[in-house]
Motif scaffolding. Structure first.
Motif, PDB file in Angstrom:
ATOM      1  N   VAL A  58      41.999  30.321  35.741  1.00  0.00           N
ATOM      2  CA  VAL A  58      41.890  31.775  35.934  1.00  0.00           C
ATOM      3  C   VAL A  58      43.220  32.445  35.614  1.00  0.00           C
ATOM      4  O   VAL A  58      44.278  32.003  36.061  1.00  0.00           O
ATOM      5  CB  VAL A  58      41.479  32.100  37.390  1.00  0.00           C
ATOM      6  N   GLU A  59      43.163  33.518  34.814  1.00  0.00           N
ATOM      7  CA  GLU A  59      44.337  34.341  34.535  1.00  0.00           C
ATOM      8  C   GLU A  59      43.951  35.805  34.726  1.00  0.00           C
ATOM      9  O   GLU A  59      42.838  36.202  34.400  1.00  0.00           O
ATOM     10  CB  GLU A  59      44.838  34.119  33.099  1.00  0.00           C
ATOM     11  N   TYR A  60      44.907  36.588  35.249  1.00  0.00           N
ATOM     12  CA  TYR A  60      44.638  38.008  35.491  1.00  0.00           C
ATOM     13  C   TYR A  60      45.894  38.797  35.149  1.00  0.00           C
ATOM     14  O   TYR A  60      46.773  39.017  35.973  1.00  0.00           O
ATOM     15  CB  TYR A  60      44.219  38.228  36.948  1.00  0.00           C
ATOM     16  N   ALA A  61      45.963  39.199  33.889  1.00  0.00           N
ATOM     17  CA  ALA A  61      47.199  39.766  33.337  1.00  0.00           C
ATOM     18  C   ALA A  61      47.655  41.036  34.042  1.00  0.00           C
ATOM     19  O   ALA A  61      48.848  41.323  34.109  1.00  0.00           O
ATOM     20  CB  ALA A  61      47.005  40.049  31.849  1.00  0.00           C
ATOM     21  N   VAL A  62      46.717  41.816  34.561  1.00  0.00           N
ATOM     22  CA  VAL A  62      47.055  43.103  35.162  1.00  0.00           C
ATOM     23  C   VAL A  62      48.003  42.920  36.356  1.00  0.00           C
ATOM     24  O   VAL A  62      48.780  43.800  36.699  1.00  0.00           O
ATOM     25  CB  VAL A  62      45.759  43.840  35.579  1.00  0.00           C
ATOM     26  N   ARG A  63      47.932  41.754  37.004  1.00  0.00           N
ATOM     27  CA  ARG A  63      48.844  41.444  38.112  1.00  0.00           C
ATOM     28  C   ARG A  63      49.591  40.139  37.827  1.00  0.00           C
ATOM     29  O   ARG A  63      49.878  39.371  38.736  1.00  0.00           O
ATOM     30  CB  ARG A  63      48.070  41.345  39.430  1.00  0.00           C
ATOM     31  N   GLY A  64      49.899  39.900  36.553  1.00  0.00           N
ATOM     32  CA  GLY A  64      50.503  38.650  36.117  1.00  0.00           C
ATOM     33  C   GLY A  64      52.013  38.620  36.211  1.00  0.00           C
ATOM     34  O   GLY A  64      52.629  39.361  36.996  1.00  0.00           O
ATOM     35  N   PRO A  65      52.674  37.785  35.373  1.00  0.00           N
ATOM     36  CA  PRO A  65      54.117  37.547  35.459  1.00  0.00           C
ATOM     37  C   PRO A  65      54.969  38.812  35.341  1.00  0.00           C
ATOM     38  O   PRO A  65      55.990  38.943  36.024  1.00  0.00           O
ATOM     39  CB  PRO A  65      54.393  36.608  34.272  1.00  0.00           C
ATOM     40  N   ILE A  66      54.549  39.748  34.505  1.00  0.00           N
ATOM     41  CA  ILE A  66      55.343  40.978  34.337  1.00  0.00           C
ATOM     42  C   ILE A  66      55.365  41.782  35.638  1.00  0.00           C
ATOM     43  O   ILE A  66      56.399  42.302  36.042  1.00  0.00           O
ATOM     44  CB  ILE A  66      54.760  41.833  33.181  1.00  0.00           C
ATOM     45  N   VAL A  67      54.212  41.848  36.287  1.00  0.00           N
ATOM     46  CA  VAL A  67      54.125  42.611  37.536  1.00  0.00           C
ATOM     47  C   VAL A  67      54.939  41.916  38.638  1.00  0.00           C
ATOM     48  O   VAL A  67      55.603  42.571  39.450  1.00  0.00           O
ATOM     49  CB  VAL A  67      52.652  42.783  37.957  1.00  0.00           C
ATOM     50  N   GLN A  68      54.899  40.599  38.636  1.00  0.00           N
ATOM     51  CA  GLN A  68      55.694  39.846  39.617  1.00  0.00           C
ATOM     52  C   GLN A  68      57.189  40.087  39.390  1.00  0.00           C
ATOM     53  O   GLN A  68      57.957  40.262  40.346  1.00  0.00           O
ATOM     54  CB  GLN A  68      55.347  38.364  39.525  1.00  0.00           C
ATOM     55  N   ARG A  69      57.595  40.110  38.134  1.00  0.00           N
ATOM     56  CA  ARG A  69      59.003  40.384  37.827  1.00  0.00           C
ATOM     57  C   ARG A  69      59.369  41.821  38.207  1.00  0.00           C
ATOM     58  O   ARG A  69      60.476  42.083  38.697  1.00  0.00           O
ATOM     59  CB  ARG A  69      59.266  40.131  36.331  1.00  0.00           C
TER      60      ARG A  69
END
Length: 487
Positions: A25-36
């Motif tokens: 499962v991947e969910y780009a809207v809350r992915g690595p960029i948002v975490q950063r």
């Protein structure tokens, strides 16, 4: 195994023993960029110096977080439902009080803190049916309406019901590319086969039946295609499908015996001249019994978008057409396991379905606020398209509806090679650099899917106008500098 100096026996649940579908499962809207982005916000609070003073999150359609003000009438009725003692307060208009009383009378013990029927409160399902009838001019049966925790819950539930088989008989589901990552995530979780069909970027991200046929024919070689998902107005692409296009899609679904899923959560968000929202249900029934008595359709709506933007309350519904009665019984059984959708979300949905009428005291304020939100979004949609299209190396289709722009970006070969060295896809590399250098949080197009060799990002148009101008100017500056650096 030791952790923090403590000896642990071998764990039962590890990455090797957990459900392998969850790992896919991947969910780009809350992915690595948002975490950063969250990390950077923390660093700024701790006094770490950056080339900017705040992170502007333009990555998600979270209306109120972006500064949109709640609609007064919606919050008044919710306040009354939550704290009924306020019904004695003369600060609240009578039409708000009458709706609150009506909703509370339909709740167990007169409280929205009670459970409801698993399908949703009957009174509210009746109001949803009346709303659909007013919108479409087509009868709607409350028994075919299931309330849900936002549209996402209904979509995931229907996909779960649809998926079966193994190997070459495993269910395949057709989803648009670019797509909203809920679909790919849900299909990965269910172990279903994702069938990609590409929207036509050169033609305002429209659907093309010949592309649907190509994708279907290819998929039938290795799975059993059973459903076709459509998002209209589009997320992330902002297009509004024409009535002609919807008719063609319905004919295609009928000919190929596919279950239709229509994600219509942005139905009030239509801005472009000449564009109009047409519900799949309305078009289906106006095409006559040949289609309206055959095509199985689930359509979805939500309180999270449009002019309401009430994402946190998790209100929504799905309406089911031509569902096998025995399958419906199984669906009722399945939703009963979850007990019920959030009752506060159901109450909010009821107010949206049953807004103030012209003769009621709250109508002038309600109409003024609703119009202001939608007019503001329309202006920002046009401004976003115009500014992006003035930047060399960025091209943006008209934002006809919804809440996002999905511009295409031209990246120099050296930038693509630099991304590869970092183990990142090029548009992720681009968006991460944009975040680090300008404090702008966007989502790379690769998180939504795109044609090979093309690069995009998704940006919401929700920030207030002045802040959106800042975002657009910063993206422009960054793109020009980035392109120069890698040229």
């Amino acid at each position: 195994m030791t952790e923090n100096g403590i000896l642990h026996p071998e764990r039962v649940l590890t990455l090797d023993t957990m459900n392998p579908n969850v790992k896919r499962v991947e969910y780009a809207v809350r992915g690595p960029i948002v975490q950063r982005a969250a990390q950077i916000e923390k660093e700024l609070k701790e006094g770490v110096k950056k080339p900017f003073t705040e992170v502007i999150r333009a990555n998600i359609g979270d209306c109120h977080a972006m500064g949109q003000r709640p609609i007064t009438f919606l919050r008044q009725v919710l306040a009354l439902c939550t704290y009924p003692e306020l019904l004695e307060d003369n600060k609240f208009p009578e039409d708000a009080k009458s709706r609150a009383r009506r909703i509370l009378q339909a709740c167990g013990g007169g409280s929205i803190g009670s459970y409801s029927m698993s399908q949703g409160i009957e009174l509210i399902r009746q109001d949803v049916a009346r709303y659909i009838e007013r919108r479409d001019g087509i009868p709607s049966n409350p028994d075919n309406i299931f309330l849900s925790a936002g549209a996402s819950d209904g979509i995931s539930t229907m996909l779960k019901i649809l998926v079966s088989g193994e190997g070459s008989t495993r269910t395949g589901v057709m989803i648009s590319i670019p797509q909203y990552p809920l679909y790919s995530a849900a299909l990965a979780d269910l172990g279903a086969v994702q069938i990609n069909y590409y929207l036509d970027e050169a033609n305002n991200w429209s659907m093309d039946v010949s592309e649907l046929r190509r994708a279907l024919a290819e998929a039938r070689k290795h799975c059993a295609p059973r459903a076709l998902c459509v998002i209209n107005p589009g997320n992330p692409t902002g297009q509004v499908q024409s009535r002609k296009c919807i008719e063609e899609v319905i004919r295609f679904a009928a000919e190929e015996n596919l279950f239709l899923m229509a994600d219509e959560v942005y139905q009030d968000n239509v801005y472009a001249e000449g564009c109009k929202f047409h519900s799949f249900k309305k078009v289906l029934f106006e095409m006559g019994p040949k289609y309206s008595e055959k095509v199985e359709l689930a359509s979805f709506h939500s309180t999270s978008k449009c002019y309401m933007g009430e994402c946190g309350f998790r209100g929504g519904y799905m309406e089911l057409i031509n569902l096998d009665p025995s399958v419906k019984a199984q669906l009722i059984k399945m939703v009963s396991v979850r007990l019920c959708p959030p009752v506060a979300g159901q109450a909010l949905l009821d107010i949206v379905m049953n807004p103030p009428q012209p003769e009621e005291p709250s109508y002038p304020t309600y109409k003024k606020e609703r119009t202001a939100v939608l007019d503001d979004l329309a202006e920002k949609a046009k401004m976003t398209e115009e500014i992006f299209n003035k930047v060399p190396g960025i091209s943006c289709n008209p934002v006809q509806g919804a809440m996002y722009a999905f511009p295409r970006i031209e990246l120099p070969q050296k930038a693509i090679e630099a991304a590869k060295e970092k183990g990142q896809v090029p548009d992720m590399f681009y968006c991460m650099r944009l975040l680090e250098e300008k404090g702008i949080c966007l989502v790379p197009g690769s998180g939504f899917g795109q044609r090979e060799g093309t690069f995009h990002f998704r940006m919401t148009i929700l920030p207030p106008t002045e802040k959106l101008k800042v975002v657009l100017e910063k993206v422009k500056e960054f793109h020009l500098d980035f392109t120069a650096q890698y040229s």
